[in-house]
Scaffold this active site. Structure first.
Site, PDB file in Angstrom:
ATOM      1  N   ASP A 201       0.819  -1.216   0.000  1.00 47.54           N
ATOM      2  CA  ASP A 201       0.000   0.000   0.000  1.00 47.54           C
ATOM      3  C   ASP A 201       0.854   1.268   0.000  1.00 47.54           C
ATOM      4  O   ASP A 201       0.546   2.228  -0.703  1.00 47.54           O
ATOM      5  CB  ASP A 201      -0.932   0.020   1.231  1.00 47.54           C
ATOM      6  CG  ASP A 201      -2.221  -0.750   0.975  1.00 47.54           C
ATOM      7  OD1 ASP A 201      -2.170  -1.736   0.217  1.00 47.54           O
ATOM      8  OD2 ASP A 201      -3.268  -0.364   1.529  1.00 47.54           O
TER       9      ASP A 201
ATOM     10  N   ASN B  14      -4.283  -2.751  -5.082  1.00 48.19           N
ATOM     11  CA  ASN B  14      -5.507  -2.986  -4.298  1.00 48.19           C
ATOM     12  C   ASN B  14      -5.460  -2.131  -3.031  1.00 48.19           C
ATOM     13  O   ASN B  14      -5.944  -2.527  -1.980  1.00 48.19           O
ATOM     14  CB  ASN B  14      -5.618  -4.469  -3.944  1.00 48.19           C
ATOM     15  CG  ASN B  14      -7.033  -4.843  -3.493  1.00 48.19           C
ATOM     16  OD1 ASN B  14      -7.963  -4.046  -3.621  1.00 48.19           O
ATOM     17  ND2 ASN B  14      -7.193  -6.042  -2.947  1.00 48.19           N
TER      18      ASN B  14
ATOM     19  N   ASP C  25     -11.085  -3.900  11.555  1.00 49.16           N
ATOM     20  CA  ASP C  25     -10.026  -4.765  11.018  1.00 49.16           C
ATOM     21  C   ASP C  25      -9.537  -5.770  12.047  1.00 49.16           C
ATOM     22  O   ASP C  25      -9.427  -6.966  11.784  1.00 49.16           O
ATOM     23  CB  ASP C  25      -8.845  -3.923  10.520  1.00 49.16           C
ATOM     24  CG  ASP C  25      -9.161  -3.267   9.186  1.00 49.16           C
ATOM     25  OD1 ASP C  25     -10.235  -3.563   8.628  1.00 49.16           O
ATOM     26  OD2 ASP C  25      -8.332  -2.463   8.716  1.00 49.16           O
TER      27      ASP C  25
ATOM     28  N   GLU D 107     -10.756  -6.032   1.317  1.00 48.95           N
ATOM     29  CA  GLU D 107      -9.929  -6.701   0.312  1.00 48.95           C
ATOM     30  C   GLU D 107     -10.682  -7.869  -0.325  1.00 48.95           C
ATOM     31  O   GLU D 107     -10.490  -8.212  -1.478  1.00 48.95           O
ATOM     32  CB  GLU D 107      -8.627  -7.198   0.945  1.00 48.95           C
ATOM     33  CG  GLU D 107      -7.570  -6.126   1.121  1.00 48.95           C
ATOM     34  CD  GLU D 107      -7.789  -5.227   2.319  1.00 48.95           C
ATOM     35  OE1 GLU D 107      -8.913  -5.204   2.874  1.00 48.95           O
ATOM     36  OE2 GLU D 107      -6.826  -4.516   2.695  1.00 48.95           O
TER      37      GLU D 107
ATOM     38  N   HIS E 139      -4.400  -9.971   3.302  1.00 50.29           N
ATOM     39  CA  HIS E 139      -3.393 -10.118   4.357  1.00 50.29           C
ATOM     40  C   HIS E 139      -3.988 -10.543   5.700  1.00 50.29           C
ATOM     41  O   HIS E 139      -3.420 -11.374   6.395  1.00 50.29           O
ATOM     42  CB  HIS E 139      -2.636  -8.792   4.514  1.00 50.29           C
ATOM     43  CG  HIS E 139      -3.512  -7.584   4.731  1.00 50.29           C
ATOM     44  ND1 HIS E 139      -3.216  -6.607   5.627  1.00 50.29           N
ATOM     45  CD2 HIS E 139      -4.699  -7.208   4.176  1.00 50.29           C
ATOM     46  CE1 HIS E 139      -4.157  -5.670   5.595  1.00 50.29           C
ATOM     47  NE2 HIS E 139      -5.063  -6.019   4.715  1.00 50.29           N
ATOM     48  N   ARG E 140      -5.132  -9.983   6.037  1.00 46.56           N
ATOM     49  CA  ARG E 140      -5.671 -10.285   7.373  1.00 46.56           C
ATOM     50  C   ARG E 140      -6.185 -11.720   7.474  1.00 46.56           C
ATOM     51  O   ARG E 140      -6.102 -12.342   8.527  1.00 46.56           O
ATOM     52  CB  ARG E 140      -6.760  -9.297   7.768  1.00 46.56           C
ATOM     53  CG  ARG E 140      -6.240  -7.892   7.821  1.00 46.56           C
ATOM     54  CD  ARG E 140      -6.958  -6.980   8.780  1.00 46.56           C
ATOM     55  NE  ARG E 140      -6.401  -5.651   8.649  1.00 46.56           N
ATOM     56  CZ  ARG E 140      -5.204  -5.286   9.130  1.00 46.56           C
ATOM     57  NH1 ARG E 140      -4.475  -6.132   9.825  1.00 46.56           N
ATOM     58  NH2 ARG E 140      -4.746  -4.077   8.926  1.00 46.56           N
TER      59      ARG E 140
ATOM     60  N   LYS F 277       0.862  -6.703   2.207  1.00 44.45           N
ATOM     61  CA  LYS F 277       0.054  -5.482   2.193  1.00 44.45           C
ATOM     62  C   LYS F 277       0.323  -4.618   3.427  1.00 44.45           C
ATOM     63  O   LYS F 277       0.355  -3.402   3.340  1.00 44.45           O
ATOM     64  CB  LYS F 277      -1.417  -5.853   2.106  1.00 44.45           C
ATOM     65  CG  LYS F 277      -2.315  -4.661   1.865  1.00 44.45           C
ATOM     66  CD  LYS F 277      -3.711  -5.127   1.508  1.00 44.45           C
ATOM     67  CE  LYS F 277      -4.678  -3.988   1.444  1.00 44.45           C
ATOM     68  NZ  LYS F 277      -4.677  -3.218   0.246  1.00 44.45           N
TER      69      LYS F 277
END
Ligand code: DC
Length: 669
Positions: free
Chosen positions: A52, A95, A329, A357, A403-404, A431
């Site tokens: 990012d 993204n 998140d 995402e 990523h999460r 990310k």
């Protein structure tokens, strides 16, 4: 970073130690854009290096900002007071929502001829509410694909600032953030008011925005959560220097880790719990409140201004029901903690998960079910039932380029049934946290029997090294070239003026026990001196073969070899990996090739390096070394009883790699 197709996490048993986390994604990209809009230079410390921020930095360079990167310190020379580019520019935003939204707003308010595109998923992430607000203000924005979604084209605006600008707050708070950061560009002569339509979600992210705007000289007046006024005469002012705090959302995985994983009793007081450095009670990030949710589930947490310490408290964890609007998140991490709870956990008010995402509600539900969990989901909630011992299933976790999802499910490796967990596409963590798995492995521990070792033994020049390092690269495992240890030992012995004979055995063994050897990529360093070429010669191999017949030397190198068995796994190549050093390894390969083939390969190799060589004498040397390696009294070269034989005389390297990976798949099923 792990850029393998998948990463197999062995079953993990505990965790303890300190982690330093990368900078916050939300703060990093806001700080970059604000620094770009200032006049003069801003030095940004501890910036996150991730997909990012790279997207944002690339865009800022395209706009003509000065960008100097030195590790995690980045110096930005802003555009304030300078002309913006007049030529058409196309930006690729990947993204990166935290780059796309605010940059769109800033470009649209400033005006120019700009196109903003991204990866296909970016083109499915809504931006219509921001575009509507910007159009209301007089910005000229066109959709190049589907209405309401990127890609976009931005032109010269005719700004109308007389009435309040409405923006929806109930889809993504990034729209409001984008306007708040962009509108000071237009607030020279008059105050500008933004009015939020609908219930504002993710308020903590707006707090970060307001906090950082204040650091850059913009004092936004907040009236409840409905109206925000940017005062007339607002001007971005560089703070000169700014530190990015560590990412509180990234901290959630290690807070959860501390709550889930038992400490390491062998380490005494140090072995108790996880310490997180770089973010703590004074954080301006909303996700820091994850610590309250984790505490509610049972974590024992103490904190300082910029650190946290976490230990297991209640075990099993306690199931909870929580409105997660304030920690959208980090709340994903609660979903995985829920698997270790004593009852169901319901996370409510998480509609925003559906437009991140990936559709994160669907992703968390689908992947938890693969592990064996029972999950219910609704438009804006999810309920996860605990997974008791005996019901965990081996799963390959799809990560949806999110990523999460990848980081969350790594925590499933602590399951009671000790089943390993496969994480697909592990590099998606880049990310926000490129070295996430390295950080996890630096604090996680498990018994040696859980850390897989693949042994590749065989005679000289059979191609073990190439095969083993290729398989290691494919699996993300460590690599032990045990031959190099014997080569380095012989080298060190000769340097110390010793002979390589039995007379000096004790002295050579002594050297071997304290060998200051380090491997860096292809390089071998002895006492920080590069000895790669010296030990890789034919003579180096002969010398190694000589010291390797000495039992005390072999014994002295055992601990060093064992120390290579680290998470997530090891490829070990040598002569006695399967027979002596790692007798319990789940896969042992005995690699052979005809002496003629091996001599030919070695010949080619030497010629390509510019050495002169003679095939016949090479072959004679190889055979002499084989004979010595096979006939010595300790650890002679021979296949382990349970080794699989691979004759690669007529196989390509790719085919040999594929064969070993195939055997490995078979073993790990
Ligand atoms: O694999 P290599 O050619 O780098 O090994 C050099 C010598 O070291 C080899 O002739 C035998 C010895 N060796 C050993 O005895 N045991 C091992 N595990 C690895 C190498």
């Amino acid at each position: 970073m792990f850029s393998t197709a998948f990463l197999d996490l062995p079953a993990l048993q505990g965790a303890s130690g300190t982690v330093t986390l990368p900078g916050s994604k939300s703060i990093s990209n806001r700080v970059l854009l604000l620094s770009a809009l200032c006049q003069g230079t801003t030095v940004v410390h501890d910036l996150l290096d991730s997909d990012d921020t790279r997207v944002m930095l690339a865009a800022l360079r395209q706009l003509g900002c000065g960008v100097e990167v030195a590790g995690t310190t980045v110096t930005i020379t802003g555009l304030g007071g300078r002309a913006w580019p007049a030529e058409a520019i196309e930006f690729f935003m990947g993204n990166a929502g935290t780059a796309m939204r605010p940059l769109t707003a800033a470009l649209a308010v400033q005006g120019g001829d700009f196109t903003l595109k991204g990866v296909p998923r970016m083109h499915e992430r809504p931006i219509g509410d921001l575009v509507n607000a910007l159009r209301e203000l007089g910005c000229a924005i066109d959709y190049l694909g589907n209405a309401g979604y990127p890609p976009l084209r931005v032109r010269q605006p005719t700004l109308r600032l007389d009435k309040p600008i409405p923006v929806r707050g109930d889809v993504s708070s990034q729209f409001l953030t984008a306007l708040l950061m962009a509108l000071p560009l237009a607030a020279q002569d008059r105050a500008i008011t933004i009015e939020v339509v609908g219930e504002l979600i993710s308020k903590p992210y707006i707090e970060i925005t307001l906090n950082l705007l204040a650091r850059y000289g913009i004092a936004v007046e907040r009236q409840g959560w409905e109206r925000f006024v940017i005062p007339a005469g607002s001007r971005y002012q560089s703070p000169g220097t700014i530190h990015v705090e560590a990412d509180a959302s990234s901290a959630s995985y290690f807070i959860a880790l501390g709550a889930i994983a038992a400490g390491d009793p062998s380490k005494g007081a140090q072995g108790n719990g996880i310490r997180i450095q770089g973010v703590g009670a004074d954080s301006i990030q909303g996700d820091i409140r994850f610590m309250d949710a984790a505490a509610q589930m049972g974590a024992k947490i103490t904190s300082g201004p910029n650190w946290l310490e976490i230990q297991r408290g209640a075990w099993p964890l306690k199931g909870i029901t929580l409105d997660c609007n304030h920690i959208p998140d980090a709340a994903m991490t609660l979903a995985v903690m829920a698997l270790y709870a004593d009852g169901p956990t319901t996370l409510r008010n998480i509609a925003s998960w559906r437009v991140k995402e990936t559709d994160r509600i669907a992703a968390m539900a689908t992947e938890s079910r693969k592990l064996g969990a029972t999950v219910e989901e609704g438009p804006d909630w999810i309920t996860i039932h605990p997974l008791p011992a005996g019901q965990w299933q081996r799963a390959s976790i799809h990560t949806y380029d999110d990523h999460r999802v990848a980081m969350c499910f790594s925590l499933a490796a602590f399951n009671a049934d000790q089943v390993p967990v496969r994480i697909e596409d592990p590099k998606c963590v880049a990310k926000t946290f490129p070295d996430y798995f390295e950080a996890l492995f630096s604090v996680a521990h498990t018994s040696a029997q859980n850390i897989p070792v693949i042994c590749i033994d065989g005679p000289t020049a059979s191609g073990k090294g190439t095969l083993a390092s290729r398989v290691a690269a494919a699996l993300g495992y460590h690599y032990l070239d045990s031959g190099a240890l014997y080569r380095v030992t012989a080298h060190a012995a000769l340097q110390a003026g010793l002979t390589l004979e039995a007379a000096d055995e004790a002295k050579i063994a002594d050297l071997a026990r304290r060998l200051p050897v380090r491997f860096e990529g292809e390089q071998v360093l002895l006492d920080n001196v590069d000895v790669t070429d010296a030990i890789r010669s034919e003579q180096g191999g002969m010398n190694a073969s000589k010291v390797s017949v000495l039992p005390a030397v072999r014994e002295a190198l055992v601990d060093l070899q064992h120390s290579f068995q680290r998470l997530p796994g090891l490829l070990a190549d040598g002569r006695d990996m399967g027979t002596v050093i790692f007798p319990n390894a789940p896969l042992k390969v005995f690699l052979t090739a005809s002496a003629a083939q091996r001599a030919e390969r070695r010949h080619k190799q030497l010629i390509s390096k510019g050495f002169s060589a003679n095939i016949d004498s090479l072959r004679a040397d190889l055979e002499a070394r084989d004979a010595r390696d096979m006939s010595r009294s300790v650890s002679p070269l021979q296949p382990a009883q349970d080794a699989l034989q691979l004759d690669n005389s007529s196989l390509s390297i790719d085919a040999s790699v594929a064969q070993v990976l195939d055997w490995w798949q078979g073993k790990s099923r």
